[in-house]
Write a protein that holds these residues in place. Structure first.
Motif, short mmCIF file in Angstrom:
data_model
loop_
_atom_site.label_atom_id
_atom_site.label_comp_id
_atom_site.label_asym_id
_atom_site.label_seq_id
_atom_site.Cartn_x
_atom_site.Cartn_y
_atom_site.Cartn_z
N UNK A 1 0.81 -1.21 0.00
CA UNK A 1 0.00 0.00 0.00
C UNK A 1 0.85 1.26 0.00
N UNK A 2 2.00 1.18 0.69
CA UNK A 2 2.87 2.36 0.81
C UNK A 2 3.95 2.40 -0.26
N UNK A 3 3.87 1.53 -1.28
CA UNK A 3 4.94 1.42 -2.28
C UNK A 3 5.34 2.75 -2.91
N UNK A 4 4.39 3.61 -3.34
CA UNK A 4 4.82 4.87 -3.98
C UNK A 4 5.70 5.73 -3.10
N UNK A 5 5.33 5.89 -1.83
CA UNK A 5 6.12 6.74 -0.94
C UNK A 5 7.42 6.05 -0.54
N UNK A 6 7.39 4.71 -0.45
CA UNK A 6 8.62 3.98 -0.12
C UNK A 6 9.66 4.18 -1.22
N UNK B 1 9.67 18.07 1.85
CA UNK B 1 10.32 16.82 2.24
C UNK B 1 9.45 15.62 1.92
N UNK B 2 9.89 14.73 1.04
CA UNK B 2 9.05 13.58 0.67
C UNK B 2 8.83 12.60 1.81
N UNK B 3 9.83 12.44 2.69
CA UNK B 3 9.72 11.45 3.76
C UNK B 3 8.97 11.98 4.97
N UNK B 4 8.64 13.26 4.99
CA UNK B 4 7.92 13.84 6.12
C UNK B 4 6.57 14.40 5.64
N UNK C 1 9.43 11.06 -7.93
CA UNK C 1 10.37 9.94 -8.02
C UNK C 1 11.06 9.95 -9.38
N UNK C 2 10.28 10.18 -10.43
CA UNK C 2 10.85 10.20 -11.78
C UNK C 2 11.86 11.34 -11.93
N UNK C 3 11.54 12.51 -11.37
CA UNK C 3 12.46 13.65 -11.47
C UNK C 3 13.75 13.39 -10.71
N UNK C 4 13.67 12.66 -9.62
CA UNK C 4 14.88 12.33 -8.86
C UNK C 4 15.80 11.44 -9.69
N UNK C 5 15.21 10.52 -10.45
CA UNK C 5 16.04 9.66 -11.31
C UNK C 5 16.70 10.50 -12.40
N UNK C 6 15.91 11.39 -13.02
CA UNK C 6 16.45 12.25 -14.07
C UNK C 6 17.57 13.13 -13.53
N UNK C 7 17.35 13.72 -12.36
CA UNK C 7 18.35 14.62 -11.78
C UNK C 7 19.61 13.85 -11.41
N UNK D 1 18.67 3.99 2.60
CA UNK D 1 17.37 4.44 3.10
C UNK D 1 16.33 3.33 3.08
N UNK D 2 16.77 2.09 2.88
CA UNK D 2 15.83 0.96 2.91
C UNK D 2 15.15 0.88 4.27
N UNK D 3 15.93 1.07 5.33
CA UNK D 3 15.38 1.00 6.68
C UNK D 3 14.28 2.04 6.87
N UNK D 4 14.56 3.28 6.44
CA UNK D 4 13.57 4.33 6.58
C UNK D 4 12.37 4.13 5.68
N UNK D 5 12.61 3.57 4.49
CA UNK D 5 11.52 3.34 3.56
C UNK D 5 10.56 2.26 4.04
N UNK D 6 11.11 1.13 4.43
CA UNK D 6 10.25 0.01 4.79
C UNK D 6 9.60 0.17 6.15
#
Length: 466
Positions: free
Chosen positions: A85-90, A187-190, A284-290, A316-321
Motif C-alpha cells: 500500500x505504501x509502495x509509492x512513498x517507499x 520533504x518527501x519522507x515527512x 520519483x521520476x524527477x529524482x532519477x532524471x536529476x 534508506x531501505x530502513x527508513x523506507x520500509x
C-alpha cells in the motif's frame, strides 16, 4: 569523494552510539498489541461519504459490527499489505537516497561549505545567515536528514576558525538544518508521506507552512547572532588566521553547475505540483532524471552513476520500509474493525473541546510520542490513520491534522535523547547532552509558541484544501 568527506564519516562512525532501539521492534510490538486488541475491543464502523474523491467518516454514525479478530498469521500478511500500500512513498524515499548519494559523490555541497569555511572576509553575522540559508533549504526539501551528522565537522571547523566554541559550530549545521526539516515544506519522507496518508494533495498548504518554516529559521539565525555577539563581548575574539583542513578542494564551475541544476529541478517540480498537480510518482521520476544529470555533469561513468544511486537507495531501505511496517498497524486495526471505535472514543472525549484546543492537544500528543518513536515517518504512519478521522469528527481540516503531527515530531528532534542523529552529532562535537539542552532551550521554547500560533491560524482560516 574528497579526503575531508572520508575523515568526517570516519569520525561519525567512531563517535556515533553503538546501538539504539530499533523502531521496527517497537512497531512490531504495537502491531502485535493491535492484533490482540481486535479480540478485546468491541468492533464497530463509521458510515463513510466521498467528497471530491476523498473519503470522510460520517460524524455520529458509529455502529457495532461482528467481531473479526486478527489471527497470528494475518499479522505478517498485514506487513506485506502495508508495504504494498505504501509502495509509492517507499520508492520515493529510496530514490531520494539514491539522488543524494550521486550529489554527494560529486563533492558539490561539501566543497561549497569548505570554501565558505576558508573565507576570512565574511562577518560573523553573514556566515550565520549563509549557513542558515543553506542548511534550512537542505533540511526543508529533505535533501539532508540523517546525513546532517556528516556535515557537523565542517561547522566545527568554521567555529574554530572564528574562535567560537563547538556548540556554535554544531548549531550552525544541525540546528539550522533542523529549522528547515522540522517544518518540511518539500520533504518527501515527512510532509509528502504524511499528506499521502491523509489523502491530501502532495505539498499542498505550502504558503502557511513556508511562513512557519521561515519563522523557525529566523529564530535560529537571530539566536545564533545574539549568542555570538555576547561571546565576542565576553572576550572570545576572532583569530587573525583561521584553522584550515589540509588539501581542501576548491569550488569549480562544475560544482556550481550541479548546484544550479538541483535548484532548477526543485523549482520545476514546485511549478509542476501547482500547475499540473504532480505527486509522488512524478517526484520519483524527477529524482532519477536529476541523478543522471548530476552524474553526467560530475563526469561519472554510467556504471558509477547506477552503482552510486543504488548504494544511496540501500542506505534508506530502513527508513523506507518502516513506512510499510507502520502501515501494517493500520491494516490490522481496520481489518479487526476497531480503528473506528478508537476514533469514536477519542472524539467523544474531545467533543466538548474547541477545535483549536483539540489541535494543540494533538500537537502536544504527537510531540510526546516522538520521544518514544524516533522515526518521524514511522510516527506519521502510526498516527495519521487515527488522527485523520479524529480531526474530521472534531471539525479540523486534514491539513491542520497533518500539521499537528509534523510540528509535534519536528519540535522534539532537537532535544530528544532517543534521536540517534542528534546524539551522534553531539558525540562528534564532544558536547554533553545537558549542555546542548541548555543552549537550545530558548530556541525550542520560541518554536513551541510558533507551532501553537500556526495551528490556531490554521483552525481559524479553515486551512485546506480540506
Amino acid at each position: 569523494m574528497s579526503q575531508v568527506n572520508v575523515d568526517k564519516n570516519s569520525v561519525t562512525q567512531r563517535t556515533a552510539p553503538k546501538s539504539e532501539q530499533s523502531p521496527y521492534l517497537l512497531l512490531f510490538i504495537i502491531l502485535v498489541l493491535a492484533a490482540l486488541a481486535t479480540w478485546i475491543v468491541p468492533a464497530g464502523k463509521f458510515d463513510h461519504e466521498t467528497r471530491n474523491g476523498i473519503t470522510f467518516a460520517v460524524k455520529g454514525s458509529l455502529h457495532a459490527v461482528a467481531r473479526s479478530g486478527v489471527y497470528p498469521g494475518e499479522i505478517f500478511m498485514a506487513i506485506v499489505k502495508g508495504v504494498i500500500k505504501a509502495a509509492p512513498i517507499i520508492f520515493l524515499i529510496l530514490f531520494t537516497g539514491g539522488l543524494l548519494a550521486v550529489i554527494e559523490a560529486t563533492g558539490s555541497i561539501t566543497t561549497a561549505l569548505n570554501s565558505l569555511s576558508r573565507s576570512t572576509r565574511i562577518s560573523d553575522t553573514r556566515i550565520i545567515l549563509i549557513f542558515a540559508l543553506i542548511f534550512a533549504i537542505l533540511g526543508t526539501t529533505g535533501v539532508v536528514q540523517n546525513s546532517v551528522v556528516a556535515f557537523v565537522p565542517i561547522g566545527l571547523l568554521v567555529a574554530r576558525s572564528l574562535g567560537l566554541p563547538p556548540v556554535i559550530g554544531t548549531a550552525l549545521v544541525y540546528l539550522t538544518c533542523a529549522a528547515g526539516f522540522n517544518v518540511s515544506v518539500l520533504g518527501p519522507a515527512t510532509t509528502g508521506l504524511t499528506q499521502h496518508l491523509a489523502q491530501l494533495p502532495l505539498f499542498s498548504g505550502m504558503l502557511l507552512r513556508g511562513i512557519t518554516c521561515l519563522l523557525f529559521v529566523l529564530t535560529v539565525a537571530a539566536y545564533l547572532i545574539i549568542s555570538v555577539r555576547r561571546m565576542r563581548r565576553d572576550g572570545q575574539l576572532r583569530p587573525e588566521q583561521p584553522v584550515h583542513a589540509d588539501k581542501m578542494p576548491t569550488m569549480t564551475g562544475r560544482h556550481k553547475l550541479i548546484l544550479v541544476a538541483c535548484a532548477l529541478t526543485l523549482m520545476i517540480f514546485m511549478a509542476g505540483t501547482v500547475q499540473l498537480h504532480w505527486a509522488t510518482n512524478e517526484m520519483s521520476a524527477m529524482f532519477i532524471i536529476l541523478a543522471i544529470l548530476v552524474g553526467i555533469i560530475g563526469r561519472m561513468s554510467g556504471s558509477a552513476i547506477a552503482n552510486t544511486f543504488l548504494t544511496g537507495c540501500s542506505q534508506l531501505v530502513k527508513g523506507g520500509f518502516i513506512v510499510g511496517m507502520a502501515g501494517a498497524i493500520s491494516v490490522v486495526l481496520q481489518q479487526g474493525n476497531i480503528l473506528d471505535p478508537i476514533v469514536g472514543f477519542l472524539s467523544d472525549l474531545l467533543a466538548p473541546v474547541h477545535p483549536a484546543i483539540a489541535a494543540v492537544g494533538m500537537f502536544i500528543s504527537a510531540a510526546l510520542m516522538h520521544f518514544g518513536i524516533s522515526s518521524g515517518s514511522g510516527e506519521s504512519a502510526l498516527l495519521i490513520p487515527i488522527f485523520s478521522p479524529l480531526g474530521d469528527n472534531l471539525g479540523l481540516t486534514r491539513q491542520v491534522t497533518v500539521q499537528t503531527v509534523l510540528l509535534g515530531e519536528g519540535i522534539v528532534n532537537s532535544i530528544s535523547p532517543t534521536s540517534g542523529v542528534l546524539m551522534a552529532a553531539l558525540a562528534t562535537a564532544n558536547i554533553s547532552f545537558g549542555k546542548w539542552i541548555k543552549f537550545v532551550a530558548p530556541v525550542v521554547a520560541i518554536w513551541f509558541v510558533i507551532c501553537v500560533v500556526t495551528l490556531l491560524i490554521g483552525v481559524a482560516i479553515n486551512w485546506g484544501p480540506f
